[in-house]
Design a protein around this motif. Structure first.
Motif, PDB file in Angstrom:
ATOM      1  N   UNK A   1       5.593  -2.450  -3.546  1.00 24.88           N
ATOM      2  CA  UNK A   1       4.651  -3.446  -4.033  1.00 24.88           C
ATOM      3  C   UNK A   1       5.278  -4.844  -4.017  1.00 24.88           C
ATOM      4  N   UNK A   2       4.554  -5.817  -3.486  1.00 27.32           N
ATOM      5  CA  UNK A   2       5.062  -7.189  -3.453  1.00 27.32           C
ATOM      6  C   UNK A   2       5.211  -7.766  -4.874  1.00 27.32           C
ATOM      7  N   UNK A   3       4.359  -7.346  -5.785  1.00 22.54           N
ATOM      8  CA  UNK A   3       4.363  -7.931  -7.126  1.00 22.54           C
ATOM      9  C   UNK A   3       5.654  -7.672  -7.884  1.00 22.54           C
ATOM     10  N   UNK A   4       6.206  -6.476  -7.750  1.00 21.34           N
ATOM     11  CA  UNK A   4       7.415  -6.165  -8.525  1.00 21.34           C
ATOM     12  C   UNK A   4       8.559  -5.591  -7.691  1.00 21.34           C
ATOM     13  N   UNK A   5       8.365  -5.528  -6.351  1.00 21.74           N
ATOM     14  CA  UNK A   5       9.392  -4.988  -5.454  1.00 21.74           C
ATOM     15  C   UNK A   5       9.814  -3.577  -5.839  1.00 21.74           C
ATOM     16  N   UNK A   6       8.872  -2.807  -6.338  1.00 21.82           N
ATOM     17  CA  UNK A   6       9.108  -1.410  -6.651  1.00 21.82           C
ATOM     18  C   UNK A   6       8.077  -0.555  -5.929  1.00 21.82           C
TER      19      UNK A   6
ATOM     20  N   UNK B   1      -9.150   6.199   1.158  1.00 21.41           N
ATOM     21  CA  UNK B   1      -9.018   5.985   2.605  1.00 21.41           C
ATOM     22  C   UNK B   1      -8.778   4.511   2.896  1.00 21.41           C
ATOM     23  N   UNK B   2      -9.564   3.653   2.232  1.00 16.74           N
ATOM     24  CA  UNK B   2      -9.426   2.207   2.417  1.00 16.74           C
ATOM     25  C   UNK B   2      -8.068   1.703   1.939  1.00 16.74           C
ATOM     26  N   UNK B   3      -7.649   2.148   0.741  1.00 17.85           N
ATOM     27  CA  UNK B   3      -6.395   1.677   0.163  1.00 17.85           C
ATOM     28  C   UNK B   3      -5.186   2.090   1.006  1.00 17.85           C
ATOM     29  N   UNK B   4      -5.178   3.332   1.457  1.00 17.36           N
ATOM     30  CA  UNK B   4      -4.037   3.804   2.253  1.00 17.36           C
ATOM     31  C   UNK B   4      -3.949   3.032   3.561  1.00 17.36           C
ATOM     32  N   UNK B   5      -5.090   2.787   4.189  1.00 19.23           N
ATOM     33  CA  UNK B   5      -5.088   2.019   5.432  1.00 19.23           C
ATOM     34  C   UNK B   5      -4.566   0.607   5.197  1.00 19.23           C
ATOM     35  N   UNK B   6      -5.053  -0.052   4.145  1.00 17.26           N
ATOM     36  CA  UNK B   6      -4.657  -1.430   3.872  1.00 17.26           C
ATOM     37  C   UNK B   6      -3.196  -1.550   3.484  1.00 17.26           C
ATOM     38  N   UNK B   7      -2.678  -0.571   2.733  1.00 16.12           N
ATOM     39  CA  UNK B   7      -1.330  -0.702   2.182  1.00 16.12           C
ATOM     40  C   UNK B   7      -0.247  -0.048   3.033  1.00 16.12           C
ATOM     41  N   UNK B   8      -0.614   0.926   3.861  1.00 13.34           N
ATOM     42  CA  UNK B   8       0.420   1.639   4.630  1.00 13.34           C
ATOM     43  C   UNK B   8       0.186   1.640   6.135  1.00 13.34           C
ATOM     44  N   UNK B   9      -1.033   1.355   6.574  1.00 11.69           N
ATOM     45  CA  UNK B   9      -1.342   1.360   7.997  1.00 11.69           C
ATOM     46  C   UNK B   9      -1.849   2.682   8.541  1.00 11.69           C
TER      47      UNK B   9
ATOM     48  N   UNK C   1       2.981  -2.491   6.694  1.00 10.46           N
ATOM     49  CA  UNK C   1       2.759  -3.056   5.363  1.00 10.46           C
ATOM     50  C   UNK C   1       1.509  -3.929   5.362  1.00 10.46           C
ATOM     51  N   UNK C   2       0.998  -4.216   4.150  1.00  8.75           N
ATOM     52  CA  UNK C   2      -0.227  -4.996   4.027  1.00  8.75           C
ATOM     53  C   UNK C   2      -0.050  -6.225   3.157  1.00  8.75           C
ATOM     54  N   UNK C   3      -1.162  -6.788   2.686  1.00 10.15           N
ATOM     55  CA  UNK C   3      -1.114  -8.000   1.878  1.00 10.15           C
ATOM     56  C   UNK C   3      -0.409  -7.769   0.553  1.00 10.15           C
ATOM     57  N   UNK C   4      -0.507  -6.552  -0.004  1.00  7.74           N
ATOM     58  CA  UNK C   4       0.079  -6.263  -1.312  1.00  7.74           C
ATOM     59  C   UNK C   4       1.368  -5.454  -1.212  1.00  7.74           C
ATOM     60  N   UNK C   5       1.765  -5.078  -0.011  1.00 14.11           N
ATOM     61  CA  UNK C   5       2.955  -4.242   0.170  1.00 14.11           C
ATOM     62  C   UNK C   5       3.869  -4.846   1.236  1.00 14.11           C
TER      63      UNK C   5
END
Length: 205
Positions: free
Chosen positions: A86-91, A110-118, A160-164
Motif C-alpha cells: 500500500x502506498x499509504x503506509x508502505x505495508x 474483481x475490480x479491486x484485484x485488477x486495479x491493485x495487482x494487474x 502496481x496501481x494508483x494505491x499500490x
C-alpha cells in the motif's frame, strides 16, 4: 480501556446519527449534533485520527448507521498468497477495499484485484465474513465487516496501481510487514487453512 472508549464513542455516534436522521424537533437536532461532536472528540482522543477528519467522516455519513463493507481478495499460487504494498503506509495487504455502490461483492473484488495487482481473476468461494472489532486491527472510527473471497487468476500480469507500489506472492512463514488496518497476521494464517483444506466451510463471527 482505550478500546472501550472507542466502542462507547461509536455507539454515541450511531445514536446521534439516527437522531439527526429521524428527529423533527429543532432542539433535539441540536442536542444530537452536540452528541455527535462529543463522540468525535472521544474518538480523536483515543485514535490517531485528527478531530477534523473524524468530524468530516461523521458529517458525510447520512441515514441510519450500519457497518461499512471491506472486501479482500485471496489468491493462491504455488502455495503462496497474493499481496500488494500500500502506498499509504508502505505495508502489505490482500488486494481489496470498500465495496462500491451498484456492484456485488464478487464484482468489487474483481475490480479491486485488477486495479491493485494487474491480474484478471474469477471469484470462486466466500471464505470468511468477519467483524473488524473481533480482530487485532488498530482502532478506527467506524465498524467494518470484512469479506474475504477466494479467486483464481485468469489472465493479466503483476502490475502496481494508483494505491499500490508492489505486487508479490508470499509463503505463509515469510509474510512481509502487514498493513494491519486492512488485514492481520491471524487472518492471513486463517486463510492459508483454506489452501490445505479445500472442504473447509466459510468462517463468520
Amino acid at each position: 480501556m482505550s478500546d472501550q472508549w472507542i466502542e462507547w464513542a461509536k455507539k454515541l455516534q450511531s445514536i446521534a446519527q439516527a437522531g439527526l436522521t429521524f428527529s423533527k424537533d429543532e432542539y433535539d437536532l441540536e442536542r444530537y449534533q452536540q452528541l455527535r461532536d462529543l463522540s468525535a472528540e472521544i474518538m480523536s482522543e483515543h485514535t490517531d485520527y485528527p478531530l477534523n477528519k473524524i468530524k468530516d467522516f461523521f458529517a458525510n455519513d447520512k441515514g441510519y448507521q450500519t457497518p461499512k463493507l471491506d472486501v479482500r481478495g485471496v489468491v493462491f499460487k504455488e502455495d503462496k498468497i497474493l499481496m500488494v504494498k500500500e502506498r499509504l503506509d508502505n505495508r502489505w495487504s490482500l488486494p481489496g477495499g470498500f465495496c462500491d455502490i451498484g456492484l456485488s461483492a464478487s464484482e468489487n473484488i474483481v475490480k479491486e484485484i485488477k486495479e491493485e495487482s494487474g491480474f484478471n481473476v474469477n471469484p470462486t468461494k466466500l471464505l470468511a465474513l468477519l467483524h473488524m472489532n473481533k480482530h487485532p486491527h488498530p482502532p478506527q472510527p467506524f465498524d467494518y465487516y470484512k469479506i474475504f473471497i477466494q479467486c483464481e487468476i485468469t489472465g493479466g500480469k503483476a502490475k502496481s496501481g494508483l494505491e499500490t507500489n508492489e505486487v508479490k506472492f508470499f509463503e505463509q512463514n515469510l509474510l512481509p510487514p502487514l498493513s494491519t488496518r486492512r488485514n492481520t497476521q491471524s487472518q492471513i494464517n486463517m486463510l492459508f487453512e483454506f489452501l490445505t483444506d479445500r472442504n473447509k466451510p466459510a468462517i463468520f463471527d
